[in-house]
Design an enzyme around this catalytic site. Structure first.
Site, PDB file in Angstrom:
ATOM      1  N   TYR A 249      -2.949 -17.462   7.805  1.00  0.00           N
ATOM      2  CA  TYR A 249      -1.529 -17.540   7.470  1.00  0.00           C
ATOM      3  C   TYR A 249      -0.747 -16.569   8.341  1.00  0.00           C
ATOM      4  CZ  TYR A 249      -2.330 -20.155   3.106  1.00  0.00           C
ATOM      5  OH  TYR A 249      -2.651 -21.106   2.180  1.00  0.00           O
TER       6      TYR A 249
ATOM      7  N   ARG B  17       0.846  -1.190   0.000  1.00  0.00           N
ATOM      8  CA  ARG B  17       0.000   0.000   0.000  1.00  0.00           C
ATOM      9  C   ARG B  17       0.886   1.247   0.000  1.00  0.00           C
ATOM     10  NH1 ARG B  17      -2.302  -3.695   3.544  1.00  0.00           N
ATOM     11  NH2 ARG B  17      -4.388  -4.418   2.931  1.00  0.00           N
TER      12      ARG B  17
ATOM     13  N   HIS C 204      -2.114   3.218  -5.508  1.00  0.00           N
ATOM     14  CA  HIS C 204      -2.764   1.950  -5.166  1.00  0.00           C
ATOM     15  C   HIS C 204      -2.887   1.034  -6.388  1.00  0.00           C
ATOM     16  CE1 HIS C 204      -4.489   0.766  -1.283  1.00  0.00           C
ATOM     17  NE2 HIS C 204      -4.413   2.032  -0.938  1.00  0.00           N
TER      18      HIS C 204
ATOM     19  N   LYS D  22       2.271  -0.863  11.266  1.00  0.00           N
ATOM     20  CA  LYS D  22       2.162  -0.060  10.044  1.00  0.00           C
ATOM     21  C   LYS D  22       1.172  -0.640   9.044  1.00  0.00           C
ATOM     22  CE  LYS D  22       6.874   1.820  10.078  1.00  0.00           C
ATOM     23  NZ  LYS D  22       8.118   1.957   9.291  1.00  0.00           N
TER      24      LYS D  22
ATOM     25  N   HIS E 211      -3.718  -9.433   2.371  1.00  0.00           N
ATOM     26  CA  HIS E 211      -5.140  -9.669   2.577  1.00  0.00           C
ATOM     27  C   HIS E 211      -5.300 -10.864   3.522  1.00  0.00           C
ATOM     28  CE1 HIS E 211      -6.159  -7.690  -1.554  1.00  0.00           C
ATOM     29  NE2 HIS E 211      -5.908  -6.806  -0.606  1.00  0.00           N
TER      30      HIS E 211
ATOM     31  N   ARG F 243      -1.043  -2.341  -6.959  1.00  0.00           N
ATOM     32  CA  ARG F 243      -1.535  -3.562  -6.308  1.00  0.00           C
ATOM     33  C   ARG F 243      -2.510  -4.296  -7.223  1.00  0.00           C
ATOM     34  NH1 ARG F 243      -0.980  -4.146  -1.010  1.00  0.00           N
ATOM     35  NH2 ARG F 243      -3.118  -4.788  -0.547  1.00  0.00           N
TER      36      ARG F 243
END
Length: 412
Positions: free
Chosen positions: A373, A246, A336, A271, A363, A339
């Site tokens: 995860y 990001r 952005h 962060k 995500h 991404r």
């Protein structure tokens, strides 16, 4: 003998504590000299249920002699009815404390403090700023159990009238979370925000603009290489498509987080939007960009410091401004957007596993057993994916010359 105002005013602290009686158990307590901030106070000694008890009525002169006598008579009436005035006073004080702790602002701050443990510092601050600016000034002192749908709707419409419909919908969503927390903690019976669903104009979620045509992506990369602005902004733009974090995470990158030996960038959860640590494998191309940048800013905290002060990170508008200077409109590409480019091309062109892509995008991803995860999950596979991605971008970059493919010429 009964007290008089004159006698009370003339009474001075001495070496011993004093109790000036007014009759009927009421007396003025005067602490001994030298006891700091302690002042004269009215007290009532009484008996109830066969036990002697003490009621502190209040300080003098805030509580006058007349008021103290009235409190004594009211206490006597309560005692005759079998009510303990001291316990009654404690109960009222507890109710006041509970009322204050159950105001909208108090409950919202309590909810925010709990939720912030799972959020990044930046996102946590953003949510609190919205509440402080848009909710608290209007209904912050309202007991949350008495908050009405019409009151909240009025607040939301104030935000909407400023031209911030998206912010109004987001505030409704956050307020709903606060109310559900209040339900769980026994303060209200239900969350009424679903009742307001159609009270605001519908808001269509805007996705961040991005380019997903491989040919055009290659042209964009060449435009970035030819950017004639500051070296730091150019380095940030060159690194952005390789790591696809990001924009806020990119500009807050610190040298202490970069491990050249392991070829990793470890971003702490404080962060990250979701509050979870993330390891970003660094391709050889990313390492090359960072080592060049280290020559410029390696002695500072931030990899990409502000042009105004090296003690602060690069402005959140730096990359957007660079795009504008290159003739790329915000409706065509944003920070952005890198991404979305990675998400699309890694899947549709390179055929990488979707769970690896999603995990690298930070995500929420779970395995087949529903377990989340952690930051090291499938790290070897993700390292290979990131290097393959960097190599692929290199191929796109080398396939042609700089050509204006946006609404304005890059040379303008």
């Amino acid at each position: 003998m009964a007290l008089t105002d004159s006698k009370i005013r003339q009474a001075k602290p001495t070496e011993k504590t004093q109790k000036l009686s007014d009759g009927g158990g009421l007396y003025l307590f005067i602490p001994k000299a030298g006891e700091g901030k302690r002042t004269k106070s009215w007290r009532l000694k009484y008996r109830i249920g066969g036990k002697e008890k003490l009621l502190t009525i209040g300080p003098y002169p805030s509580v006058t002699l007349k008021a103290a006598r009235k409190a004594r008579e009211e206490a006597k009436d309560m005692i005759l009815e079998g009510i303990d005035p001291s316990q009654t006073k404690k109960n009222k004080k507890l109710e006041q404390i509970q009322t204050l702790s159950n105001h909208v602002e108090a409950v919202a701050r309590e909810w925010h403090e709990q939720q912030a443990q799972n959020w990044s510092e930046g996102y946590s601050a953003k949510v609190l700023r919205s509440l402080e600016a848009n909710l608290f000034p209007y209904v912050g002192t309202v007991p949350i159990s008495q908050l009405l749908p019409t009151q909240l709707l009025g607040v939301l419409r104030k935000v909407e009238q400023r031209g911030a419909l998206e912010s109004a919908h987001r505030l409704k969503q956050v307020t709903g979370q606060i109310l559900r927390y209040a339900v769980a903690t026994g303060r209200v019976k239900r969350d009424f925000t679903p009742d307001l669903k159609k009270a605001l104009p519908a808001h269509r979620k805007q996705h961040f603009p991005a380019i997903t045509d491989p040919v055009i992506v290659g042209q964009l990369l060449r435009m970035i290489d030819g950017y004639e602005g500051t070296a730091t902004v150019r380095a940030a733009m060159k690194l952005a498509p390789l790591v696809f974090v990001r924009p806020n995470e990119l500009r807050h990158a610190e040298w202490s987080e970069i491990n050249f030996g392991a070829a990793e960038w470890k971003i702490p959860g404080s962060k990250m939007k979701m509050g979870e640590d993330l390891i970003v494998p660094l391709s050889s191309q990313s390492i090359e960009i960072l080592k060049e940048q280290q020559l410029l800013t390696g002695n500072w905290q931030y990899v990409f410091p502000s042009a105004r002060s090296p003690r602060r990170p690069m402005s959140d508008n730096a990359i957007l401004s660079a795009f504008r200077n290159m003739g790329i409109e915000k409706t065509e590409m944003t920070g952005h957007g890198f991404r979305a480019i990675a998400r699309t091309l890694l899947d549709e062109v390179l055929g990488e596993r979707v769970d690896l892509i999603e995990h690298q995008l930070a995500h929420a991803v779970k395995d087949s057993l529903g377990r989340a995860y952690n930051r090291t999950t499938h790290l070897p596979q993700r390292k290979k994916m990131m290097q393959r991605w960097a190599d692929y971008l290199g191929v796109l970059r080398s396939n042609g010359q700089v050509v204006s493919i946006f609404s304005k010429a890059a040379t303008e």
